[in-house]
Motif scaffolding. Structure first.
Motif, PDB file in Angstrom:
ATOM      1  N   ARG A 393      10.128  -7.710   3.557  1.00  0.00           N
ATOM      2  CA  ARG A 393       9.288  -6.414   4.282  1.00  0.00           C
ATOM      3  C   ARG A 393       9.128  -5.484   3.501  1.00  0.00           C
ATOM      4  NH1 ARG A 393      12.201  -6.251   8.191  1.00  0.00           N
ATOM      5  NH2 ARG A 393      11.736  -8.194   9.231  1.00  0.00           N
ATOM      6  N   THR A 394       9.913  -5.139   2.720  1.00  0.00           N
ATOM      7  CA  THR A 394      10.139  -3.654   1.921  1.00  0.00           C
ATOM      8  C   THR A 394       8.835  -3.756   0.910  1.00  0.00           C
ATOM      9  OG1 THR A 394      12.154  -3.094   2.523  1.00  0.00           O
ATOM     10  CG2 THR A 394      11.296  -2.104   0.821  1.00  0.00           C
ATOM     11  N   VAL A 395       8.929  -4.978   0.280  1.00  0.00           N
ATOM     12  CA  VAL A 395       8.092  -5.379  -0.923  1.00  0.00           C
ATOM     13  C   VAL A 395       6.663  -5.146  -0.174  1.00  0.00           C
ATOM     14  CG1 VAL A 395       7.315  -7.006  -2.357  1.00  0.00           C
ATOM     15  CG2 VAL A 395       9.729  -6.645  -2.263  1.00  0.00           C
ATOM     16  N   ARG A 396       6.427  -5.890   0.828  1.00  0.00           N
ATOM     17  CA  ARG A 396       5.192  -6.037   1.211  1.00  0.00           C
ATOM     18  C   ARG A 396       4.471  -4.479   1.656  1.00  0.00           C
ATOM     19  NH1 ARG A 396       7.339 -10.607   3.542  1.00  0.00           N
ATOM     20  NH2 ARG A 396       7.243  -9.435   5.757  1.00  0.00           N
ATOM     21  N   TRP A 397       5.284  -3.678   2.396  1.00  0.00           N
ATOM     22  CA  TRP A 397       4.818  -2.368   2.589  1.00  0.00           C
ATOM     23  C   TRP A 397       4.690  -1.432   1.293  1.00  0.00           C
ATOM     24  CZ3 TRP A 397       3.091  -0.198   6.810  1.00  0.00           C
ATOM     25  CH2 TRP A 397       3.422  -0.701   8.018  1.00  0.00           C
ATOM     26  N   GLY A 398       5.564  -1.636   0.239  1.00  0.00           N
ATOM     27  CA  GLY A 398       5.191  -0.908  -0.826  1.00  0.00           C
ATOM     28  C   GLY A 398       4.002  -1.343  -1.589  1.00  0.00           C
ATOM     29  N   VAL A 399       3.662  -2.864  -1.619  1.00  0.00           N
ATOM     30  CA  VAL A 399       2.378  -3.096  -2.021  1.00  0.00           C
ATOM     31  C   VAL A 399       1.253  -2.551  -1.157  1.00  0.00           C
ATOM     32  CG1 VAL A 399       0.884  -5.256  -2.375  1.00  0.00           C
ATOM     33  CG2 VAL A 399       3.396  -5.153  -2.962  1.00  0.00           C
ATOM     34  N   ALA A 400       1.332  -2.541   0.146  1.00  0.00           N
ATOM     35  CA  ALA A 400       0.364  -2.107   0.954  1.00  0.00           C
ATOM     36  C   ALA A 400       0.007  -0.493   0.872  1.00  0.00           C
ATOM     37  CB  ALA A 400       0.640  -2.181   2.468  1.00  0.00           C
ATOM     38  N   THR A 401       1.101   0.135   0.421  1.00  0.00           N
ATOM     39  CA  THR A 401       1.068   1.681   0.076  1.00  0.00           C
ATOM     40  C   THR A 401       0.501   1.787  -0.976  1.00  0.00           C
ATOM     41  OG1 THR A 401       3.182   1.958   1.404  1.00  0.00           O
ATOM     42  CG2 THR A 401       2.606   3.675  -0.055  1.00  0.00           C
ATOM     43  N   LEU A 402       0.764   1.088  -1.890  1.00  0.00           N
ATOM     44  CA  LEU A 402       0.439   1.290  -3.330  1.00  0.00           C
ATOM     45  C   LEU A 402      -1.287   0.761  -3.281  1.00  0.00           C
ATOM     46  CD1 LEU A 402       0.938   1.604  -6.465  1.00  0.00           C
ATOM     47  CD2 LEU A 402       1.180  -1.037  -6.529  1.00  0.00           C
TER      48      LEU A 402
END
Length: 565
Positions: A393-402
């Motif tokens: 979930r953290t990775v997906r949120w990070g990708v979305a933020t990026l």
């Protein structure tokens, strides 16, 4: 609503966004009452090509091959449609358009709307291309690619012009679609369509030449790994490759037939274009050329965020052999060939010329985002609940933020481009001042003949005094102090470019004395500044010089009056 309906709706919304950004300010600098010269001087190339044609005598020779023939032919077709609909008058008579400047502006507007049309079609093509390149990627990946192209500031800017650049970008994307199809499903029709679209792209602009080496590369990539190099020489597939080459030749010759029928003129102009674009490296040096290419022009095309994602995506594609698909090599090869081709251009590197390179650079950017998103999603699914799910979930949120941050770095300059097209009134404001304050019959001096950066009325009155009744007399000084001393004008109108880089580049030996005489014998009557008109958009555009330069600005116009003796 089905998944297919949602996909069409999402794509339609992206196209609407793209159209909104490209139609805002579409009338910038068009010929109109009191203005004969377009503020984009390159647009006149295509109207000149139309004047050379005489369809009533079956002569479709544009007489000019600095740009291939697809764009002028499409413009001619658009004008025929516009005339049939009663939207524009089409006449082979310059005098008519000088007397009817609104109709002259509609000729240019037709070409600009064609650019917008091809830009909108490009959104759909890159959507389909990304679906083909990354069929196992997240469902939203094609929308991301389409959205990044929709808000790409360089693409937004050049879609406002009558230009070959949005058109060739479209054809290069179409050619890439069929090249990728050739790699994944090597069939005769994919070979032929990839070759045909490559030929049409080359007939739109010469920078599509880099597509041709991709045909044999796609042929090699399509071979089964188990068969090795022998698959490359299989008789049936060799025949298909030859068909692709023939289709490319047909695509070019059919669209630019006078490359054969008027070969001497064609070759002369192509040689001139090559010489013109290849002389910049010596004057700038390799280091400055690389800086301009990688830190100025390419980021200006798609925005800093998508550009950096593209660079990271290139590295990811090269090093990550497990997840790489063979067709992804096509984009990397195109970018490498384009880089080698333009590396000798130096100061002639420009957003418009490199537009296809920047757009193709979005493909590895999107591929990287898809790979990172799937890694986060895969970790959560394969490892079950707990730390792995939290990490995913953290990775997906990070990708979305990026992705969001990258989109902002593209959208802000794209909006600044639109603000520029709406608020750039330097030339028209200066023109109104000249007509109000400089009396009829006065002598006006200019550095050079009126061009895109001079007040509108000077271009019209200088080149077509029959339209204005001959408002003023003119002196063209070319920085020559002797001419200014012997024939001083009542007023002098100067654009900031003429006392900046153009002044430094001039070979006139008396230019310093000219500038001193201008300062001592003339007073500053008024000036018009672009920066004060742009507001927030000004600093955004100034931070990206290549993007600002592609807008054909007239940063300042200064009017000097001679001091009475």
């Amino acid at each position: 609503m089905s998944r297919l309906d949602r996909a069409w709706l999402g794509l339609a919304l992206v196209v609407v966004l793209a159209l909104a950004l490209r139609l805002t300010g579409i009338g910038w600098g068009l010929p109109a009452e009191g203005r004969y010269l377009s503020w984009n001087p390159d647009e006149g190339t295509f109207t000149t090509m139309l004047y050379h044609m005489d369809p009533y005598r079956l002569n479709l020779n544009p007489g000019e091959f600095g740009v291939p023939s697809f764009t002028p032919y499409v413009l001619a077709g658009g004008l025929v449609v516009g005339k049939a609909l009663g939207l524009v008058e089409v006449r082979p008579d310059k005098a008519y358009y000088v007397a009817h400047l609104e109709q002259w502006g509609r000729v240019f507007l037709t070409g600009r709307l064609i650019s917008v049309l091809f830009a909108a079609l490009s959104i759909g093509v890159i959507y389909a291309l990304i679906r083909r390149l990354y069929p196992q990627g997240p469902r939203g990946l094609p929308f991301l690619g389409a959205a990044l192209l929709a808000i790409a500031p360089g693409h937004v800017a050049w879609s406002h012009y009558l230009s070959q650049n949005p058109l060739v970008t479209f054809w290069i994307l179409v050619a890439f679609y069929f090249l990728a199809a050739l790699v994944e499903q090597p069939r005769a029709r994919h070979y032929v369509l990839a070759g045909l679209c490559s030929g049409i792209a080359f007939s739109t602009n010469y920078n599509a030449l880099m597509l041709f080496p991709l045909l044999p590369l796609a042929h090699v990539l399509a071979g089964p790994r188990c068969d090795g190099w022998r698959a490359w020489f299989a008789p049936r597939r060799l025949k298909w490759l030859l068909l692709a080459g023939l289709a490319a030749l047909v695509g070019f010759v059919v669209v630019t037939p006078y490359a054969v029928l008027d070969f001497p003129t064609f070759w002369q102009r192509v040689a001139w274009v090559n010489d013109n674009l290849s002389g910049g490296l010596e004057s700038m040096g390799l280091a400055e050329t690389a800086r301009r290419l990688f830190l100025d022009v390419l980021p200006a095309i798609v925005g800093w965020g998508p550009y950096l994602l593209g660079l990271a995506g290139i590295v990811w594609t090269v090093v990550n052999r497990r997840r790489r698909r063979p067709a992804e090599w096509l984009g990397l090869a195109f970018l490498l060939l384009f880089t080698l081709a333009v590396s000798r251009s130096g100061h002639r590197l420009a957003v418009g010329r490199l537009l296809p390179m920047g757009v193709i650079g979005l493909l590895p950017a999107v591929g990287l985002v898809g790979a990172l998103w799937q890694r986060g999603h895969g970790d959560a699914e394969t490892e079950g609940r707990g730390d792995a799910e939290t990490w995913g979930r953290t990775v997906r949120w990070g990708v979305a933020t990026l992705v969001l941050l990258a989109a902002v770095t593209a959208l802000v300059p794209a909006l600044a481009v639109d603000a520029y097209f709406l608020q750039d009134t330097v030339r028209s404001d200066a023109s109104a001042w000249v007509q109000t304050h400089i009396p009829r019959g006065a002598t006006i001096g200019t550095i050079a003949e009126p061009w895109y950066f001079t007040p509108d009325i000077l271009g019209l009155d200088y080149f077509h005094p029959e339209a204005t009744g001959g408002l003023y007399h003119y002196q063209v000084y070319l920085y020559n102090d002797d001419r200014l001393r012997d024939s001083p004008s009542d007023w002098i109108v100067v654009a900031s470019q003429e006392l900046g880089a153009r002044f430094e580049d001039s070979a006139e030996p008396t230019k310093a004395a000219f500038r001193d005489r201008l300062a001592s014998e003339y007073r500053w009557a008024t000036w018009f500044t672009l920066a004060e008109r742009l507001g927030w958009a000004g600093p955004v555009l100034e931070s990206q010089p290549a993007l600002l330069g592609s807008l054909w600005p007239a940063p300042d116009v200064w009017v000097y009056q001679r001091i009475a003796e």
